[in-house]
Structure formats: C-alpha cells, structure tokens
Design a protein around this motif. Structure first.
Motif, PDB file in Angstrom:
ATOM      1  N   ASN A  24       0.822  -1.208   0.000  1.00 19.23           N
ATOM      2  CA  ASN A  24       0.000   0.000   0.000  1.00 19.23           C
ATOM      3  C   ASN A  24       0.857   1.260   0.000  1.00 19.23           C
ATOM      4  O   ASN A  24       0.503   2.251  -0.643  1.00 19.23           O
ATOM      5  CB  ASN A  24      -0.969  -0.003   1.190  1.00 19.23           C
ATOM      6  N   GLU A  25       1.989   1.230   0.708  1.00 16.02           N
ATOM      7  CA  GLU A  25       2.872   2.396   0.739  1.00 16.02           C
ATOM      8  C   GLU A  25       3.352   2.744  -0.668  1.00 16.02           C
ATOM      9  O   GLU A  25       3.497   3.914  -1.022  1.00 16.02           O
ATOM     10  CB  GLU A  25       4.093   2.142   1.638  1.00 16.02           C
ATOM     11  N   GLU A  26       3.608   1.708  -1.488  1.00 14.24           N
ATOM     12  CA  GLU A  26       4.064   1.930  -2.865  1.00 14.24           C
ATOM     13  C   GLU A  26       2.926   2.478  -3.729  1.00 14.24           C
ATOM     14  O   GLU A  26       3.144   3.296  -4.615  1.00 14.24           O
ATOM     15  CB  GLU A  26       4.601   0.620  -3.447  1.00 14.24           C
ATOM     16  N   LEU A  27       1.695   2.020  -3.448  1.00 13.94           N
ATOM     17  CA  LEU A  27       0.533   2.513  -4.199  1.00 13.94           C
ATOM     18  C   LEU A  27       0.262   3.981  -3.906  1.00 13.94           C
ATOM     19  O   LEU A  27      -0.276   4.699  -4.752  1.00 13.94           O
ATOM     20  CB  LEU A  27      -0.716   1.683  -3.877  1.00 13.94           C
ATOM     21  N   LEU A  28       0.621   4.423  -2.704  1.00 12.85           N
ATOM     22  CA  LEU A  28       0.377   5.807  -2.292  1.00 12.85           C
ATOM     23  C   LEU A  28       1.617   6.699  -2.409  1.00 12.85           C
ATOM     24  O   LEU A  28       1.549   7.891  -2.122  1.00 12.85           O
ATOM     25  CB  LEU A  28      -0.137   5.842  -0.852  1.00 12.85           C
ATOM     26  N   LYS A  29       2.718   6.140  -2.848  1.00 12.06           N
ATOM     27  CA  LYS A  29       3.964   6.892  -2.981  1.00 12.06           C
ATOM     28  C   LYS A  29       3.806   7.997  -4.026  1.00 12.06           C
ATOM     29  O   LYS A  29       3.269   7.769  -5.109  1.00 12.06           O
ATOM     30  CB  LYS A  29       5.093   5.948  -3.401  1.00 12.06           C
ATOM     31  N   ILE A  38      -0.309   5.865  -7.668  1.00 11.51           N
ATOM     32  CA  ILE A  38      -1.013   4.802  -8.386  1.00 11.51           C
ATOM     33  C   ILE A  38      -2.454   4.677  -7.910  1.00 11.51           C
ATOM     34  O   ILE A  38      -3.400   4.657  -8.715  1.00 11.51           O
ATOM     35  CB  ILE A  38      -0.258   3.460  -8.236  1.00 11.51           C
ATOM     36  N   LEU A  39      -2.659   4.601  -6.599  1.00 14.74           N
ATOM     37  CA  LEU A  39      -4.003   4.379  -6.067  1.00 14.74           C
ATOM     38  C   LEU A  39      -4.956   5.507  -6.434  1.00 14.74           C
ATOM     39  O   LEU A  39      -6.070   5.269  -6.903  1.00 14.74           O
ATOM     40  CB  LEU A  39      -3.951   4.196  -4.548  1.00 14.74           C
ATOM     41  N   HIS A  40      -4.509   6.721  -6.268  1.00 14.63           N
ATOM     42  CA  HIS A  40      -5.406   7.846  -6.556  1.00 14.63           C
ATOM     43  C   HIS A  40      -5.587   8.081  -8.051  1.00 14.63           C
ATOM     44  O   HIS A  40      -6.590   8.668  -8.470  1.00 14.63           O
ATOM     45  CB  HIS A  40      -4.963   9.096  -5.808  1.00 14.63           C
ATOM     46  N   THR A  41      -4.664   7.603  -8.864  1.00 15.17           N
ATOM     47  CA  THR A  41      -4.886   7.642 -10.313  1.00 15.17           C
ATOM     48  C   THR A  41      -6.030   6.704 -10.675  1.00 15.17           C
ATOM     49  O   THR A  41      -6.918   7.060 -11.461  1.00 15.17           O
ATOM     50  CB  THR A  41      -3.594   7.277 -11.074  1.00 15.17           C
ATOM     51  N   LEU A  42      -6.047   5.522 -10.086  1.00 16.72           N
ATOM     52  CA  LEU A  42      -7.179   4.599 -10.319  1.00 16.72           C
ATOM     53  C   LEU A  42      -8.488   5.217  -9.830  1.00 16.72           C
ATOM     54  O   LEU A  42      -9.509   5.143 -10.515  1.00 16.72           O
ATOM     55  CB  LEU A  42      -6.914   3.255  -9.643  1.00 16.72           C
ATOM     56  N   LEU A  43      -8.452   5.845  -8.670  1.00 14.00           N
ATOM     57  CA  LEU A  43      -9.649   6.506  -8.139  1.00 14.00           C
ATOM     58  C   LEU A  43     -10.084   7.652  -9.043  1.00 14.00           C
ATOM     59  O   LEU A  43     -11.284   7.828  -9.298  1.00 14.00           O
ATOM     60  CB  LEU A  43      -9.374   7.008  -6.718  1.00 14.00           C
ATOM     61  N   HIS A  44      -9.140   8.411  -9.548  1.00 15.61           N
ATOM     62  CA  HIS A  44      -9.440   9.519 -10.460  1.00 15.61           C
ATOM     63  C   HIS A  44     -10.137   9.001 -11.727  1.00 15.61           C
ATOM     64  O   HIS A  44     -11.112   9.604 -12.194  1.00 15.61           O
ATOM     65  CB  HIS A  44      -8.139  10.248 -10.805  1.00 15.61           C
ATOM     66  N   ILE A  45      -9.653   7.898 -12.265  1.00 18.31           N
ATOM     67  CA  ILE A  45     -10.279   7.297 -13.445  1.00 18.31           C
ATOM     68  C   ILE A  45     -11.741   6.973 -13.162  1.00 18.31           C
ATOM     69  O   ILE A  45     -12.636   7.290 -13.956  1.00 18.31           O
ATOM     70  CB  ILE A  45      -9.517   6.024 -13.879  1.00 18.31           C
ATOM     71  N   SER A  67      -9.084  11.675   0.220  1.00 18.21           N
ATOM     72  CA  SER A  67      -8.505  11.274   1.512  1.00 18.21           C
ATOM     73  C   SER A  67      -9.312  10.158   2.173  1.00 18.21           C
ATOM     74  O   SER A  67      -8.823   9.504   3.092  1.00 18.21           O
ATOM     75  CB  SER A  67      -8.390  12.483   2.445  1.00 18.21           C
ATOM     76  N   ASP A  68     -10.518   9.913   1.688  1.00 17.73           N
ATOM     77  CA  ASP A  68     -11.340   8.815   2.213  1.00 17.73           C
ATOM     78  C   ASP A  68     -10.972   7.469   1.590  1.00 17.73           C
ATOM     79  O   ASP A  68     -11.481   6.437   2.020  1.00 17.73           O
ATOM     80  CB  ASP A  68     -12.830   9.073   1.945  1.00 17.73           C
ATOM     81  N   TYR A  69     -10.118   7.469   0.567  1.00 21.35           N
ATOM     82  CA  TYR A  69      -9.770   6.249  -0.172  1.00 21.35           C
ATOM     83  C   TYR A  69      -8.264   6.028  -0.100  1.00 21.35           C
ATOM     84  O   TYR A  69      -7.505   6.588  -0.875  1.00 21.35           O
ATOM     85  CB  TYR A  69     -10.248   6.356  -1.624  1.00 21.35           C
ATOM     86  N   THR A  70      -7.868   5.210   0.871  1.00 18.09           N
ATOM     87  CA  THR A  70      -6.444   4.991   1.118  1.00 18.09           C
ATOM     88  C   THR A  70      -6.025   3.537   0.928  1.00 18.09           C
ATOM     89  O   THR A  70      -4.865   3.214   1.157  1.00 18.09           O
ATOM     90  CB  THR A  70      -6.076   5.440   2.539  1.00 18.09           C
ATOM     91  N   THR A  71      -6.953   2.687   0.495  1.00 20.53           N
ATOM     92  CA  THR A  71      -6.604   1.284   0.259  1.00 20.53           C
ATOM     93  C   THR A  71      -7.134   0.836  -1.097  1.00 20.53           C
ATOM     94  O   THR A  71      -8.131   1.367  -1.602  1.00 20.53           O
ATOM     95  CB  THR A  71      -7.183   0.349   1.338  1.00 20.53           C
ATOM     96  N   LEU A  72      -6.466  -0.162  -1.635  1.00 23.15           N
ATOM     97  CA  LEU A  72      -6.893  -0.737  -2.910  1.00 23.15           C
ATOM     98  C   LEU A  72      -8.317  -1.282  -2.810  1.00 23.15           C
ATOM     99  O   LEU A  72      -9.131  -1.092  -3.712  1.00 23.15           O
ATOM    100  CB  LEU A  72      -5.919  -1.847  -3.311  1.00 23.15           C
ATOM    101  N   ARG A  73      -8.617  -1.921  -1.726  1.00 20.28           N
ATOM    102  CA  ARG A  73      -9.956  -2.508  -1.521  1.00 20.28           C
ATOM    103  C   ARG A  73     -11.057  -1.443  -1.620  1.00 20.28           C
ATOM    104  O   ARG A  73     -12.095  -1.663  -2.229  1.00 20.28           O
ATOM    105  CB  ARG A  73      -9.984  -3.210  -0.169  1.00 20.28           C
TER     106      ARG A  73
END
Length: 153
Positions: A24-29, A38-45, A67-73
């Motif tokens: 998760n740290e790498e997804l939020l880096k 990475i994670l927020h790019t998916l959320l943005h899409i 800020s409410d979405y901090t995990t892949l799940r």
C-alpha cells in the motif's frame, strides 16, 4: 462505443489485480505526473467516468474526497459499485442521441454526449499509460493495453 468502455473496465480490473502484489505504501507513494500516485490515479479514473456519465444523465455530481480512499480494496469497491450503476445505461444508451448537449457543474461550456463519451474513454487510456510507466519504475511488468484478444468485438 460500449466495447471501449468494456475494454477500459477489463484493463482497470487487471490493474486492480496487479496492485494486489504491491505494498500500500508503494501505491500511495508520490510520483511525477498525473494525480501523483497509483491508487489515486485509479480513483481519479473511476471518478471522472462516473461524474461525466452522471452529467450526461442530468444527475448531480457526487464529488469524491480522495482522503477517504487509502486502500486498494476501497477504490476497487467504489469502481465496482459505480460500474454496476453505469453499465446498463452505457450499454443501452451510448450510441443514442449523440448530439445531445451536456453541461457539467464543475466546468464551463457545453459538449455533446458523443464528445464526452470519447473523452471518458481516452482519459482512462491516457492514465493506463501513466500506470505502465510507474509499473516499470518499480520493476514490475505493466498490464497489457492491447484491445486484441479480449473478446470485445
């Protein structure tokens, strides 16, 4: 046109699966370009697709607090929820009334439904390319972006 939404959903799901092996740290880096990670790019899409289709439907936008979405799940669950809501509409309505004028609460100007649908598709493909660069930066093979052999046509 629906086939390209189906394509984007297939590739998006493959990116979610790809992310399962990434801490998760790498997804939020913080990264250079795009939404920044990475994670927020998916959320943005997911957010852009949902917001624009709701604008076409003349429904209110439902802004997302990243800020409410901090995990892949969490992001995957929202993607699935929104897809369930949009899929039937897009399958039935994507090619009808293409010149319908649409406005969005977050942007000045008017656009045709056809312009917006093409924008949504191109927007996700753009970010898929970004994810591919970031995947290589962390030493992982990216998800294939090919349209071929996906059973869409």
């Amino acid at each position: 046109m629906y086939a390209f939404f189906a394509y984007n959903w297939q590739v998006r799901d493959q990116w979610f699966a790809w992310c399962e092996d990434v801490p998760n740290e790498e997804l939020l880096k913080d990264r250079i370009g795009g939404i920044g990670n990475i994670l927020h790019t998916l959320l943005h899409i997911v957010d852009v697709e949902y917001s624009w289709v709701r604008a076409i439907q003349k429904k209110d936008d439902k802004p997302i607090d990243f800020s409410d979405y901090t995990t892949l799940r969490q992001v995957k669950a929202l993607s699935d929820q929104y897809r369930d809501e949009l899929e039937e509409y897009l399958q039935a309505e994507a090619t009808t009334n293409k010149q319908k004028t649409v406005t969005a609460s977050w942007l000045d100007g008017t656009f045709t439904k056809e312009e917006i649908l093409h924008h949504i598709i191109a927007h996700e493909i753009h970010h898929i390319g970004q994810l591919s660069v970031w995947a290589r930066e962390i030493g992982k093979k990216p998800v294939s972006a090919t349209v071929l052999d996906r059973g869409l046509f």
